[in-house]
Design an enzyme around this catalytic site. Structure first.
Site, PDB file in Angstrom:
ATOM      1  N   ARG A 121     157.797  72.646 147.788  1.00 29.69           N
ATOM      2  CA  ARG A 121     158.999  72.831 146.768  1.00 29.69           C
ATOM      3  C   ARG A 121     160.468  73.513 147.207  1.00 29.69           C
ATOM      4  O   ARG A 121     161.364  73.216 147.238  1.00 29.69           O
ATOM      5  CB  ARG A 121     158.462  73.780 145.905  1.00 29.69           C
ATOM      6  CG  ARG A 121     159.399  74.206 144.594  1.00 29.69           C
ATOM      7  CD  ARG A 121     159.059  75.269 143.675  1.00 29.69           C
ATOM      8  NE  ARG A 121     159.750  75.672 142.620  1.00 29.69           N
ATOM      9  CZ  ARG A 121     159.520  76.204 141.576  1.00 29.69           C
ATOM     10  NH1 ARG A 121     158.347  76.966 141.393  1.00 29.69           N
ATOM     11  NH2 ARG A 121     160.444  76.641 140.547  1.00 29.69           N
ATOM     12  N   ASN A 172     156.649  87.557 144.884  1.00 30.76           N
ATOM     13  CA  ASN A 172     156.015  86.378 144.125  1.00 30.76           C
ATOM     14  C   ASN A 172     156.139  85.221 144.573  1.00 30.76           C
ATOM     15  O   ASN A 172     155.464  84.282 144.624  1.00 30.76           O
ATOM     16  CB  ASN A 172     155.647  86.819 142.604  1.00 30.76           C
ATOM     17  CG  ASN A 172     157.148  86.422 141.975  1.00 30.76           C
ATOM     18  OD1 ASN A 172     158.033  86.619 142.921  1.00 30.76           O
ATOM     19  ND2 ASN A 172     157.348  86.392 140.620  1.00 30.76           N
ATOM     20  N   LYS A 195     166.734  90.713 153.062  1.00 34.55           N
ATOM     21  CA  LYS A 195     165.784  91.958 152.944  1.00 34.55           C
ATOM     22  C   LYS A 195     164.445  91.416 152.585  1.00 34.55           C
ATOM     23  O   LYS A 195     164.221  91.050 151.309  1.00 34.55           O
ATOM     24  CB  LYS A 195     166.293  93.117 152.289  1.00 34.55           C
ATOM     25  CG  LYS A 195     165.389  93.977 151.555  1.00 34.55           C
ATOM     26  CD  LYS A 195     164.648  94.844 152.724  1.00 34.55           C
ATOM     27  CE  LYS A 195     163.618  95.831 152.292  1.00 34.55           C
ATOM     28  NZ  LYS A 195     162.351  95.416 151.811  1.00 34.55           N
ATOM     29  N   ASP A 233     169.148 101.334 149.727  1.00 31.45           N
ATOM     30  CA  ASP A 233     170.320 101.818 149.342  1.00 31.45           C
ATOM     31  C   ASP A 233     171.424 101.625 150.473  1.00 31.45           C
ATOM     32  O   ASP A 233     172.563 101.229 150.391  1.00 31.45           O
ATOM     33  CB  ASP A 233     170.418 103.391 149.125  1.00 31.45           C
ATOM     34  CG  ASP A 233     169.762 103.746 147.952  1.00 31.45           C
ATOM     35  OD1 ASP A 233     169.607 102.621 146.897  1.00 31.45           O
ATOM     36  OD2 ASP A 233     169.586 104.791 147.403  1.00 31.45           O
ATOM     37  N   GLY A 249     162.323  93.579 140.089  1.00 30.68           N
ATOM     38  CA  GLY A 249     161.860  94.486 139.019  1.00 30.68           C
ATOM     39  C   GLY A 249     163.269  94.998 138.473  1.00 30.68           C
ATOM     40  O   GLY A 249     164.162  95.250 139.136  1.00 30.68           O
ATOM     41  N   THR A 251     163.707  98.019 137.198  1.00 27.97           N
ATOM     42  CA  THR A 251     164.296  99.404 137.747  1.00 27.97           C
ATOM     43  C   THR A 251     165.182  99.160 139.000  1.00 27.97           C
ATOM     44  O   THR A 251     166.252  99.864 139.132  1.00 27.97           O
ATOM     45  CB  THR A 251     163.108 100.117 137.870  1.00 27.97           C
ATOM     46  OG1 THR A 251     162.337 100.027 136.698  1.00 27.97           O
ATOM     47  CG2 THR A 251     163.505 101.736 138.093  1.00 27.97           C
ATOM     48  N   GLY A 253     166.686  96.645 140.194  1.00 28.67           N
ATOM     49  CA  GLY A 253     167.847  95.646 139.789  1.00 28.67           C
ATOM     50  C   GLY A 253     168.993  96.622 139.259  1.00 28.67           C
ATOM     51  O   GLY A 253     170.042  96.832 139.672  1.00 28.67           O
ATOM     52  N   GLU A 268     167.983  88.330 138.763  1.00 27.23           N
ATOM     53  CA  GLU A 268     166.923  87.997 137.978  1.00 27.23           C
ATOM     54  C   GLU A 268     165.839  89.110 137.832  1.00 27.23           C
ATOM     55  O   GLU A 268     165.281  89.536 139.118  1.00 27.23           O
ATOM     56  CB  GLU A 268     166.295  86.595 138.272  1.00 27.23           C
ATOM     57  CG  GLU A 268     165.684  86.012 137.435  1.00 27.23           C
ATOM     58  CD  GLU A 268     164.244  86.099 137.296  1.00 27.23           C
ATOM     59  OE1 GLU A 268     163.904  86.934 136.661  1.00 27.23           O
ATOM     60  OE2 GLU A 268     163.600  85.199 138.360  1.00 27.23           O
ATOM     61  N   CYS A 302     157.990  85.960 136.520  1.00 26.96           N
ATOM     62  CA  CYS A 302     158.962  86.487 135.523  1.00 26.96           C
ATOM     63  C   CYS A 302     158.957  85.558 134.278  1.00 26.96           C
ATOM     64  O   CYS A 302     159.135  85.889 133.214  1.00 26.96           O
ATOM     65  CB  CYS A 302     160.249  86.968 136.031  1.00 26.96           C
ATOM     66  SG  CYS A 302     160.942  85.570 136.919  1.00 26.96           S
ATOM     67  N   THR A 303     158.554  84.396 134.654  1.00 26.49           N
ATOM     68  CA  THR A 303     158.392  83.212 133.451  1.00 26.49           C
ATOM     69  C   THR A 303     157.276  83.121 132.873  1.00 26.49           C
ATOM     70  O   THR A 303     156.921  82.194 132.148  1.00 26.49           O
ATOM     71  CB  THR A 303     158.899  81.765 134.157  1.00 26.49           C
ATOM     72  OG1 THR A 303     158.582  81.502 135.337  1.00 26.49           O
ATOM     73  CG2 THR A 303     160.591  81.894 134.326  1.00 26.49           C
TER      74      THR A 303
HETATM   75  O1  G3P Z   1     158.961  85.096 138.797  1.00 29.84           O
HETATM   76  C1  G3P Z   1     160.058  84.375 139.384  1.00 29.84           C
HETATM   77  C2  G3P Z   1     160.351  83.169 138.603  1.00 29.84           C
HETATM   78  O2  G3P Z   1     161.293  82.562 139.221  1.00 29.84           O
HETATM   79  C3  G3P Z   1     159.141  82.332 138.382  1.00 29.84           C
HETATM   80  O3  G3P Z   1     159.289  80.961 138.778  1.00 29.84           O
HETATM   81  O4  G3P Z   1     158.750  78.679 138.930  1.00 29.84           O
HETATM   82  O5  G3P Z   1     157.065  80.166 138.204  1.00 29.84           O
HETATM   83  O6  G3P Z   1     158.824  79.515 136.783  1.00 29.84           O
HETATM   84  P1  G3P Z   1     158.449  79.961 138.214  1.00 29.84           P
END
Ligand code: G3P
Length: 500
Positions: A121, A172, A195, A233, A249, A251, A253, A268, A302-303
């Site tokens: 991907r 992730n 980083k 920092d 995360g 916090t 961000g 994000e 996160c999604t």
């Molecule tokens: O958690 C990060 C986010 O970008 C998830 O991506 O492709 O699993 O929806 P995706």
């Protein structure tokens, strides 16, 4: 890149000294001036995964100076040539997908199939970005389109790079979410400092190495490793940073937002993505999407679907279908392609467990029971969750799914909008007009109709409202985020118009 100089087995040899990974500074793989290294353990059995550099402030300072110097030459490199470097990096990634996937399996316990697919991907994303970046065109404006003006000024509007972009990918997707920052930065003429995440560092170093081996000039792509708590920092407030693109995360961000000066930010920061299930929907489709959406990569996305809002009277039937789906998930080792693998570390497992215990103690029905062995957590579903339970509001980033029963679509929307986060939401219904009204009402960056939340395909816009982020990602939107508008106004002298 001359492929003949790199056999498959030694392609990335330059990154290592013995078994210790180096960091990339000004086109060279180096060991830290601090003499210190860090060890990372696998999430699943606590054995050593990799060892890499613990970069010092001086290492980082040198990296930024190199990135700053290199950026000017890179921005003047013809666009077609910059695109060629990107395409070469994509080829290197594809050719070495299995080796890079091994790092993803070891560092972040992503199952092998998903790890390989993350690398492929990423190659696709880089190639698409090379194409999209070469099509980024400016525009011409004329003064007479504004009331009362004559046609005596031409404004050439185009986009110029920001400078040095600090790219901070999450654990992730340490390859893909690194490339989603690096590729648009490079094609638009910026240099980058990556980083790497502490867990996932080597996977991100492979991404940096792919650009390095593609022949990108020294200093254009740099990558530093080390603990965020020690160097975070210093990195984010360095005076040579011109933009920060961070996925991570909330916090972290928020803390970055408060400390940095007047530079553009692309952030994000997670979500509490709700699946709203209306009585008229295709329940099989909804249940399937919820199971896949909630539990892929052990819900460390996160999604991921983080809460189900079931509108009665379909609660019982939906719960039954979801439970049936969850029972089919396999739990185990990432090399064996288990659906559910260990979560990233002990502190994450402990936090998820605290949410489970809270829901259990407050009386939620544990329809798929919780079980834990080390960092491996069995997929857990709680029905009849109430709003006084932490799981109703917090983001576990692990395989625990709460289901709340509500009386109407309006109640569901109102509940979803009470979250402090607003990344995505989804609605399952056969009534498209209702779906559009719900989408209009939901305070999230994206609403999926009859499908699970997802970032991809990677050229779609991806943004969070409220505490979920700042700015948009997705290929074209990142090209915009990593450039600024420049205007050149040509004032036309009247005497040079003999016809006027
Ligand atoms: O958690 C990060 C986010 O970008 C998830 O991506 O492709 O699993 O929806 P995706």
């Amino acid at each position: 890149m001359n492929n003949s100089t790199h056999t498959k087995s030694d392609t990335f040899a330059v990154m290592k000294q013995g078994n210790v990974f180096k960091f990339l500074s000004n086109g060279e793989w180096r060991t830290s001036g601090s003499g210190k290294t860090m060890k990372e353990v696998t999430p699943y059995d606590n054995t050593e995964a990799y060892e890499f550099q613990s970069c010092s402030q001086q290492d980082i300072d040198e990296v930024f100076k190199a990135a700053n110097r290199a950026q000017r030459g890179w921005a003047k490199t013809p666009l077609w040539k910059r695109a060629e470097y990107l395409r070469k990096a994509a080829v290197i990634l594809r050719e070495n997908k299995d080796e890079i996937a091994t790092a993803l399996v070891k560092e972040i316990a992503k199952n092998r199939k998903s790890a390989v697919s993350e690398v492929v991907r990423t190659a696709d994303l880089i190639e698409y970005t090379a194409e999209e970046g070469t099509r980024l065109v400016g525009k011409l404006m004329t003064s007479d389109s504004f009331p009362g003006q004559k046609r005596d000024k031409l404004c050439l509007v185009h986009r110029v790079p920001l400078g040095v972009i600090l790219c901070i990918p999450p654990f992730n997707y340490p390859v893909n979410l690194c490339a989603s920052k690096v590729a648009p930065a490079l094609i638009t003429g910026n240099s980058v400092v990556i980083k790497t995440p502490s867990q996932g560092a080597v996977s991100a170093l492979y991404l940096a190495a792919s650009f390095h081996l593609a022949g990108v000039p020294a200093g254009v792509v740099n990558a530093v490793t080390g603990k965020g708590s020690e160097i975070g920092d210093f990195l984010t407030t360095h005076p040579l940073v011109n933009c920060i693109s961070l996925t991570g995360g909330g916090t972290t961000g928020m803390s970055v937002c408060k400390k940095v000066g007047m530079i553009p930010l692309q952030m994000e920061l997670g979500g509490k993505d709700a699946a709203i299930v209306l009585p008229d929907c295709d329940l099989d489709l909804a249940a399937k999407a919820i199971v896949s959406g909630a539990f892929s990569y052990s819900a460390q996305r996160c999604t991921a679907v983080k809460i189900v809002l079931a509108v009665e009277p379909i609660g019982d039937e939906l719960v039954k279908k979801v439970v049936d789906g969850v029972k089919k998930l396999t739990v185990g080792h990432p090399e064996e392609n288990a659906d559910i693998t260990a979560v990233i570390n002990k502190s994450s497992a402990d936090y998820i467990e605290s949410l489970v215990f809270d829901a259990r103690q407050k009386g939620a029905s544990e329809v798929c029971p919780y079980k834990r062995e080390g960092n491996l957590l069995w997929p857990t579903v709680f029905d009849h969750v109430r709003e006084d339970m932490k799981i109703a509001w917090e983001e576990p980033f692990g395989p625990v799914l709460p289901i709340i029963r509500l009386k109407s679509a309006e109640e569901a929307v109102e509940f979803a909008n009470r979250s402090t986060m607003g990344l995505q939401g989804c609605v399952f219904t056969n009534d498209i007009e209702k779906a559009i009204h719900i989408s209009d009402e939901l305070s999230t960056g994206t609403v999926q109709v009859n499908g699970q939340p997802a970032r991809g395909p990677d050229h779609f816009p991806f943004q969070g409202f409220k505490d979920s982020g700042l700015g948009s990602q997705g290929v074209y939107f990142s090209l915009e985020a990593m450039t600024k508008i420049k205007s050149t106004v040509i004032n036309l002298r009247q005497e040079s118009f003999p016809m006027n």
